[in-house]
Design an enzyme around this catalytic site. Structure first.
Site, PDB file in Angstrom:
ATOM      1  N   THR A  44      -0.689   9.318  -4.665  1.00 26.69           N
ATOM      2  CA  THR A  44       0.163  10.499  -4.454  1.00 26.69           C
ATOM      3  C   THR A  44      -0.447  11.785  -4.988  1.00 26.69           C
ATOM      4  O   THR A  44       0.071  12.871  -4.705  1.00 26.69           O
ATOM      5  CB  THR A  44       1.492  10.312  -5.209  1.00 26.69           C
ATOM      6  OG1 THR A  44       1.182  10.104  -6.599  1.00 26.69           O
ATOM      7  CG2 THR A  44       2.273   9.119  -4.667  1.00 26.69           C
ATOM      8  N   CYS A  49      -5.643  10.127  -5.816  1.00 24.53           N
ATOM      9  CA  CYS A  49      -5.008   8.819  -6.041  1.00 24.53           C
ATOM     10  C   CYS A  49      -4.000   8.631  -4.920  1.00 24.53           C
ATOM     11  O   CYS A  49      -4.091   9.295  -3.880  1.00 24.53           O
ATOM     12  CB  CYS A  49      -4.401   8.707  -7.442  1.00 24.53           C
ATOM     13  SG  CYS A  49      -3.026   9.812  -7.803  1.00 24.53           S
TER      14      CYS A  49
HETATM   15  C1  RB5 Z   1      -1.823   3.173  -7.547  1.00 28.65           C
HETATM   16  O1  RB5 Z   1      -1.088   2.144  -6.951  1.00 28.65           O
HETATM   17  C2  RB5 Z   1      -0.986   4.445  -7.631  1.00 28.65           C
HETATM   18  O2  RB5 Z   1       0.024   4.327  -8.586  1.00 28.65           O
HETATM   19  C3  RB5 Z   1      -1.867   5.648  -7.932  1.00 28.65           C
HETATM   20  O3  RB5 Z   1      -2.840   5.751  -6.951  1.00 28.65           O
HETATM   21  C4  RB5 Z   1      -1.187   6.994  -7.948  1.00 28.65           C
HETATM   22  O4  RB5 Z   1      -0.400   7.210  -6.821  1.00 28.65           O
HETATM   23  C5  RB5 Z   1      -0.514   7.361  -9.201  1.00 28.65           C
HETATM   24  O5  RB5 Z   1       0.025   8.461  -9.370  1.00 28.65           O
END
Ligand code: RB5
Length: 165
Positions: free
Chosen positions: A72, A70
């Site tokens: 992060t 995702c």
């Molecule tokens: C999506 O915008 C973001 O919140 C997701 O990819 C992730 O980083 C969540 O932990």
């Protein structure tokens, strides 16, 4: 060096879809035909749905290992670690990729598409898939994680989010 697991499932949200493509190609180069559980586009989706798809397969034993991406890596790891027997780790550097296997016997590798380069992620995935769990004192610590998991599976949480630190 371990032989890489053969049954691997991977998934990402919209933020991780491009990095997931790099990881899938790296797996194919390693001779691993990983099953991609989505998402397939950059249209906005919710990361818990995809973390649950991968973690459910690992928890249920129909996959040996999982890969999640995702923005992060954090939301994917938080969700995947709700599943019994799943040990998901964000591989934030090469040492964490190695030690996640050697000390934690991690079975889901998690990456952040907004916090690391595709080259870093691919290198760390290769490390992750070829390192062995060392056992010994680390095995006892994993037993404690399992005990904590069992004792705390009451279904009761701490209440609404946004009230923590
Ligand atoms: C999506 O915008 C973001 O919140 C997701 O990819 C992730 O980083 C969540 O932990």
């Amino acid at each position: 060096m371990a032989a890489p697991p053969r049954r691997i499932v991977l998934a990402s949200d919209h933020a991780g879809v491009e990095m997931k493509r790099h990881l899938r190609e790296a797996l194919a180069e390693m001779g691993i035909d990983a099953e991609d559980l989505g998402t397939g586009s950059t249209a906005s989706v919710d990361y818990p749905d995809f973390a649950a798809a991968v973690a459910g397969r690992v928890s249920g034993g129909t996959a040996e290992a999982g890969v999640l991406v995702c923005g992060t890596g954090l939301g994917m790891a938080m969700t995947a670690n709700k599943f019994a027997g799943v040990r998901a780790a964000v591989l934030y550097d090469d040492a964490s990729a190695r030690l996640a296997r050697q000390h934690n016997d991690a079975n889901v590798a998690v990456f952040g598409a907004r916090t690391m380069t595709p080259e870093d992620a691919v290198r760390r995935l290769r490390i992750f898939l070829t390192e062995d769990f060392e056992g010994g004192r680390h095995g006892g610590r994993l037993s404690k994680i399992r005990d904590i998991e069992r004792k705390n599976s009451t279904g009761h949480g701490p209440g609404p989010e946004g009230q923590g630190a």
